[in-house]
Design a protein around this motif. Sequence first.
Motif, PDB file in Angstrom:
ATOM      1  N   MET A   1       0.831  -1.205   0.000  1.00 34.11           N
ATOM      2  CA  MET A   1       0.000   0.000   0.000  1.00 34.11           C
ATOM      3  C   MET A   1       0.864   1.253   0.000  1.00 34.11           C
ATOM      4  O   MET A   1       1.895   1.309   0.676  1.00 34.11           O
ATOM      5  N   ARG A   2       0.453   2.266  -0.757  1.00 28.61           N
ATOM      6  CA  ARG A   2       1.144   3.550  -0.762  1.00 28.61           C
ATOM      7  C   ARG A   2       1.081   4.168   0.633  1.00 28.61           C
ATOM      8  O   ARG A   2       0.071   4.083   1.326  1.00 28.61           O
ATOM      9  N   LEU A   3       2.166   4.806   1.025  1.00 26.86           N
ATOM     10  CA  LEU A   3       2.215   5.429   2.341  1.00 26.86           C
ATOM     11  C   LEU A   3       1.138   6.502   2.465  1.00 26.86           C
ATOM     12  O   LEU A   3       0.472   6.595   3.511  1.00 26.86           O
ATOM     13  N   ALA A   4       0.950   7.312   1.431  1.00 33.28           N
ATOM     14  CA  ALA A   4      -0.063   8.367   1.496  1.00 33.28           C
ATOM     15  C   ALA A   4      -1.449   7.776   1.696  1.00 33.28           C
ATOM     16  O   ALA A   4      -2.262   8.314   2.460  1.00 33.28           O
ATOM     17  N   ASP A   5      -1.742   6.652   1.024  1.00 33.47           N
ATOM     18  CA  ASP A   5      -3.048   6.006   1.181  1.00 33.47           C
ATOM     19  C   ASP A   5      -3.179   5.386   2.569  1.00 33.47           C
ATOM     20  O   ASP A   5      -4.263   5.400   3.173  1.00 33.47           O
ATOM     21  N   PHE A   6      -2.087   4.846   3.083  1.00 33.21           N
ATOM     22  CA  PHE A   6      -2.102   4.263   4.429  1.00 33.21           C
ATOM     23  C   PHE A   6      -2.388   5.338   5.473  1.00 33.21           C
ATOM     24  O   PHE A   6      -3.197   5.136   6.388  1.00 33.21           O
ATOM     25  N   LEU A   7      -1.758   6.504   5.348  1.00 33.12           N
ATOM     26  CA  LEU A   7      -1.987   7.588   6.291  1.00 33.12           C
ATOM     27  C   LEU A   7      -3.421   8.098   6.207  1.00 33.12           C
ATOM     28  O   LEU A   7      -4.033   8.450   7.223  1.00 33.12           O
TER      29      LEU A   7
ATOM     30  N   ARG B   1      -8.664   8.141   9.521  1.00 37.99           N
ATOM     31  CA  ARG B   1     -10.079   7.907   9.786  1.00 37.99           C
ATOM     32  C   ARG B   1     -10.313   7.536  11.253  1.00 37.99           C
ATOM     33  O   ARG B   1     -11.437   7.648  11.742  1.00 37.99           O
ATOM     34  N   TYR B   2      -9.260   7.083  11.931  1.00 36.57           N
ATOM     35  CA  TYR B   2      -9.400   6.569  13.293  1.00 36.57           C
ATOM     36  C   TYR B   2      -8.848   7.532  14.345  1.00 36.57           C
ATOM     37  O   TYR B   2      -8.747   7.166  15.512  1.00 36.57           O
ATOM     38  N   ARG B   3      -8.502   8.750  13.946  1.00 38.53           N
ATOM     39  CA  ARG B   3      -7.949   9.710  14.886  1.00 38.53           C
ATOM     40  C   ARG B   3      -8.446  11.106  14.521  1.00 38.53           C
ATOM     41  O   ARG B   3      -8.878  11.347  13.402  1.00 38.53           O
ATOM     42  N   HIS B   4      -8.359  12.023  15.476  1.00 39.04           N
ATOM     43  CA  HIS B   4      -8.728  13.407  15.232  1.00 39.04           C
ATOM     44  C   HIS B   4      -7.510  14.195  14.769  1.00 39.04           C
ATOM     45  O   HIS B   4      -6.375  13.850  15.082  1.00 39.04           O
ATOM     46  N   GLY B   5      -7.771  15.256  14.018  1.00 40.77           N
ATOM     47  CA  GLY B   5      -6.692  16.117  13.588  1.00 40.77           C
ATOM     48  C   GLY B   5      -6.259  15.817  12.165  1.00 40.77           C
ATOM     49  O   GLY B   5      -6.939  15.118  11.409  1.00 40.77           O
ATOM     50  N   PHE B   6      -5.088  16.333  11.790  1.00 44.66           N
ATOM     51  CA  PHE B   6      -4.559  16.203  10.437  1.00 44.66           C
ATOM     52  C   PHE B   6      -3.354  15.282  10.435  1.00 44.66           C
ATOM     53  O   PHE B   6      -2.482  15.374  11.301  1.00 44.66           O
ATOM     54  N   LEU B   7      -3.306  14.415   9.429  1.00 44.35           N
ATOM     55  CA  LEU B   7      -2.207  13.475   9.265  1.00 44.35           C
ATOM     56  C   LEU B   7      -1.869  13.431   7.784  1.00 44.35           C
ATOM     57  O   LEU B   7      -2.718  13.087   6.959  1.00 44.35           O
ATOM     58  N   THR B   8      -0.643  13.772   7.433  1.00 45.12           N
ATOM     59  CA  THR B   8      -0.266  13.831   6.030  1.00 45.12           C
ATOM     60  C   THR B   8       1.211  13.492   5.893  1.00 45.12           C
ATOM     61  O   THR B   8       1.896  13.183   6.878  1.00 45.12           O
ATOM     62  N   CYS B   9       1.731  13.555   4.657  1.00 44.73           N
ATOM     63  CA  CYS B   9       3.146  13.290   4.409  1.00 44.73           C
ATOM     64  C   CYS B   9       3.626  14.160   3.263  1.00 44.73           C
ATOM     65  O   CYS B   9       2.831  14.661   2.453  1.00 44.73           O
ATOM     66  N   SER B  10       4.912  14.339   3.166  1.00 46.29           N
ATOM     67  CA  SER B  10       5.495  15.113   2.080  1.00 46.29           C
ATOM     68  C   SER B  10       5.398  14.324   0.776  1.00 46.29           C
ATOM     69  O   SER B  10       5.343  13.089   0.772  1.00 46.29           O
TER      70      SER B  10
ATOM     71  N   ALA C   1       5.349   9.977  -0.536  1.00 46.47           N
ATOM     72  CA  ALA C   1       3.956   9.530  -0.674  1.00 46.47           C
ATOM     73  C   ALA C   1       3.846   8.163  -1.334  1.00 46.47           C
ATOM     74  O   ALA C   1       2.942   7.385  -1.017  1.00 46.47           O
ATOM     75  N   ASP C   2       4.774   7.834  -2.245  1.00 43.49           N
ATOM     76  CA  ASP C   2       4.677   6.588  -3.001  1.00 43.49           C
ATOM     77  C   ASP C   2       5.465   5.438  -2.387  1.00 43.49           C
ATOM     78  O   ASP C   2       5.543   4.359  -2.989  1.00 43.49           O
ATOM     79  N   LEU C   3       6.059   5.651  -1.226  1.00 40.33           N
ATOM     80  CA  LEU C   3       6.684   4.524  -0.531  1.00 40.33           C
ATOM     81  C   LEU C   3       5.619   3.471  -0.226  1.00 40.33           C
ATOM     82  O   LEU C   3       4.458   3.799   0.020  1.00 40.33           O
ATOM     83  N   ARG C   4       6.013   2.195  -0.247  1.00 37.89           N
ATOM     84  CA  ARG C   4       5.048   1.108  -0.072  1.00 37.89           C
ATOM     85  C   ARG C   4       5.282   0.380   1.240  1.00 37.89           C
ATOM     86  O   ARG C   4       6.417   0.266   1.724  1.00 37.89           O
ATOM     87  N   LEU C   5       4.172  -0.109   1.812  1.00 37.10           N
ATOM     88  CA  LEU C   5       4.307  -0.905   3.028  1.00 37.10           C
ATOM     89  C   LEU C   5       3.273  -2.020   3.045  1.00 37.10           C
ATOM     90  O   LEU C   5       2.162  -1.865   2.534  1.00 37.10           O
ATOM     91  N   SER C   6       3.666  -3.133   3.633  1.00 38.65           N
ATOM     92  CA  SER C   6       2.786  -4.275   3.838  1.00 38.65           C
ATOM     93  C   SER C   6       2.916  -4.711   5.290  1.00 38.65           C
ATOM     94  O   SER C   6       4.005  -4.641   5.874  1.00 38.65           O
ATOM     95  N   GLY C   7       1.811  -5.140   5.868  1.00 39.29           N
ATOM     96  CA  GLY C   7       1.893  -5.584   7.247  1.00 39.29           C
ATOM     97  C   GLY C   7       0.550  -5.599   7.936  1.00 39.29           C
ATOM     98  O   GLY C   7      -0.492  -5.300   7.339  1.00 39.29           O
ATOM     99  N   VAL C   8       0.578  -5.940   9.216  1.00 35.25           N
ATOM    100  CA  VAL C   8      -0.609  -5.989  10.062  1.00 35.25           C
ATOM    101  C   VAL C   8      -0.422  -4.958  11.170  1.00 35.25           C
ATOM    102  O   VAL C   8       0.570  -5.000  11.907  1.00 35.25           O
ATOM    103  N   PHE C   9      -1.354  -4.019  11.272  1.00 32.25           N
ATOM    104  CA  PHE C   9      -1.239  -2.917  12.212  1.00 32.25           C
ATOM    105  C   PHE C   9      -2.481  -2.883  13.101  1.00 32.25           C
ATOM    106  O   PHE C   9      -3.606  -2.991  12.607  1.00 32.25           O
ATOM    107  N   ARG C  10      -2.260  -2.703  14.403  1.00 33.88           N
ATOM    108  CA  ARG C  10      -3.371  -2.665  15.349  1.00 33.88           C
ATOM    109  C   ARG C  10      -3.938  -1.255  15.432  1.00 33.88           C
ATOM    110  O   ARG C  10      -3.195  -0.267  15.486  1.00 33.88           O
TER     111      ARG C  10
END
Length: 322
Positions: free
Chosen positions: A256-262, A267-276, A280-289
């Motif tokens: 998944m793209r980092l920007a899409d992951f953020l 959706r699960y927190r208040h405030g603003f969350l973004t990346c430079s 944005a196109d860095l990829r990650l795979s995994g299981v996150f709680r």
Amino acid sequence: MTAAQPSPKVVKQAIQWMLRLRESGNSPALAQQCEQWRSAEHAHELAWQRVIHLHQDLDLRALPGAGVALQTLETSQRRLHRRQALKLLGGVALLGSAGWLAKDLETVSAWTSDYATATGEQRSFQLPDGSLLQLNTRSAVDLTFNDRQRLIRLKQGELLLTCSALANPGRPLLVQTRDALLEGFAGRFVVRQDSACTHVSVDQGRVAVHRPDNGELLWLDSGQDWRLDELGAHRLEQVDMEAAAWSEGLIVTRNMRLADFLAEVSRYRHGFLTCSDDIADLRLSGVFRLENPETLLQLLPQTMPVRLNRRTRWWIRLERMA
């Protein structure tokens, strides 16, 4: 169920009344004036109750921009009269936050929906027919169960529906979104309404999409993911996230793209969350709680060349590690 939503202007007025009461030490005269404002219009009272409710859950510092403005208020007391500082807070924080707050309240308002969830909350409901309805964060639905149909209207957010195995002849189990009318049978499926489309992921069984253009049914089978929008239905051959993982308190990603992951975590927190843009196109795979999004974010610099730049607790920007 329908109800008028308070405008951002009215929500801002409600916030201002709250701040004035806090500043005055809850003076009886000001409290009476606030009561008069609340009783003047139904929208005033609705906005007031929602601001109070959200304030109890979040604390005012959760508002984007308000944390900075409150800090400014606290430090500027030494240089400015508190009334001037309060005016500064109203000008800086409220103008930037009232629209966000009104949007958040309209999104997950228990006052205008049969069932709703707040930010970061998941809830389960047993429906009258025995089906299990699960709502993800910032979601709201209305129910219409009568002799002719069992209708779930998804107003906002995301649901997971496990259909009852009991037959209900003549009473179809329907999910209505902005883009589609879905019919569930014995099975389990996820429906998510985004700003531009509806996503449907079938975990078990089959789901039928009613197509008003030709009166036919489009069948979605187990293991399939679909995008439904004003242009039609589109099968998604690859997805970067497991659709139903949130029901177990997880985000499960696949390249998944980092920007899409953020965007998903936000959706699960208040405030603003973004990346430079450069990460944005860095990829990650995994299981996150999902139980603690802040802890989740702390894990990212351990596995990726990124760092967290915190302007406030609620305003976070990920940047490339220097």
